[in-house]
Design an enzyme around this catalytic site. Sequence first.
Site, PDB file in Angstrom:
ATOM      1  N   ASP A  75      -4.749 -15.005  28.577  1.00 17.80           N
ATOM      2  CA  ASP A  75      -4.518 -15.546  27.182  1.00 17.80           C
ATOM      3  C   ASP A  75      -3.078 -16.470  27.206  1.00 17.80           C
ATOM      4  O   ASP A  75      -2.406 -16.144  28.075  1.00 17.80           O
ATOM      5  CB  ASP A  75      -4.141 -14.590  26.135  1.00 17.80           C
ATOM      6  CG  ASP A  75      -3.321 -13.519  26.416  1.00 17.80           C
ATOM      7  OD1 ASP A  75      -3.098 -13.397  27.510  1.00 17.80           O
ATOM      8  OD2 ASP A  75      -2.431 -13.160  25.228  1.00 17.80           O
ATOM      9  N   GLU A 140      -1.713 -10.140  26.180  1.00 13.27           N
ATOM     10  CA  GLU A 140      -0.598 -10.079  26.678  1.00 13.27           C
ATOM     11  C   GLU A 140       0.552 -10.990  25.877  1.00 13.27           C
ATOM     12  O   GLU A 140       1.631 -10.504  25.552  1.00 13.27           O
ATOM     13  CB  GLU A 140      -0.185 -10.678  28.242  1.00 13.27           C
ATOM     14  CG  GLU A 140       1.101 -10.304  29.214  1.00 13.27           C
ATOM     15  CD  GLU A 140       2.229 -11.210  28.631  1.00 13.27           C
ATOM     16  OE1 GLU A 140       3.298 -10.501  28.925  1.00 13.27           O
ATOM     17  OE2 GLU A 140       2.137 -12.155  28.215  1.00 13.27           O
TER      18      GLU A 140
END
Length: 397
Positions: A75, A140
């Site tokens: 991500d 994250e």
Amino acid sequence: MTATDPVANLQVLIRCPSVTPAEGGALSALDAMLSPLGFKVDKVKATAPGTSDIENLYARLGDDGPHLMFAGHTDVVPVGDEQAWSHPPFAAEISGGELFGRGAVDMKGGVACFVAAIARHIERHGAPKGSVSFLITGDEEGPAINGTIKLLQWAAERGERWDACLVGEPTNPDKLGDMIKIGRRGSLSGKITVHGVQGHAAYPHLADNAVRGILQLTQALMDPPFDGGTDNFQPSNLEVTTIDVGNPATNVVPAKATASFNIRFNDTWTAQSLQQEILRRLDAAAADGVLRPGRAPLKYDIVWAERPSHVFLTRNNALIASLSSAVESVTGQSPKLSTTGGTSDARFIKDYCPVVEFGLVGQTMHMVDERVAVCDLERLTVIYETFIEHWFANAGL
């Protein structure tokens, strides 16, 4: 594609618009790289009330120990003003020897290089005599609730055990080979609210200005220093990040003021002992009448942020030596062993196995025109491939 080319791997990953919490096709692309290498790939969706569902990936090659984990995330943060980019943020274009795109260094680049490294190892030597796994999250850059921490729990419940982990975050400040992260400071946040008495600015004796109180408390939090640092960590540091009153009138004494703070702390403290010290400072400051002469102790309350990050230091010599020697053999320099910077998902992994971090140069992460030198992708791949060889040779030490 063969997966041995880190540039091609990274271009595929960048072209997946995986802005948190969207998977964007990045994990499916990673599956397509790893499955042909013999990895067993699992997609794991994690959920929690009030949060977005997150797709994560766990892949393992081999059944026996020793077991090396590579951890990271696909991500990325939002691109901001797309018109400000000199190259489209999800096009993965190469210009002037650099590959542009959101996630190029943080941290799709690290993922792409480790995939290439293990693919080359398999091509040249066969599968390692042990196991290699990928633990990749899509959360994250978000709240980190449905990401690494839940993927670790999911894997551990199924009997997965690891001997060491490398996280591919961009650890190098200036050039590849500068720095390995062998630990991280803790992080603790809170919000203080001071309660006063509203009144007219011309009649201060009838009011109790909450601004005076919040200044008194925040000063006590920032001075004196909490410590002078330790052998492995820099001094703990507290920053007041906001002070808010919400008072639009210049002639009204505000009844309430709030302040938020964050402290990055070293191994002098635990989260619990640090909370006790902060409360001690606040209570002493609340009773101090310097800014409020003749007043009773001010009234305040504090709310602690959930899930503080705990300080940790990795002392596994085989892991650190294997990575350090790999970096030095490729770059010609001995990397600094550091605990600086913010937090990472290593804070969760350290509860399961020793963990270190090493990746690309982080100068452009989260910026417009995030980019990586193409030559660094090749060099990092060689470092990772060398590390894999060294670690499996040293894992029994």
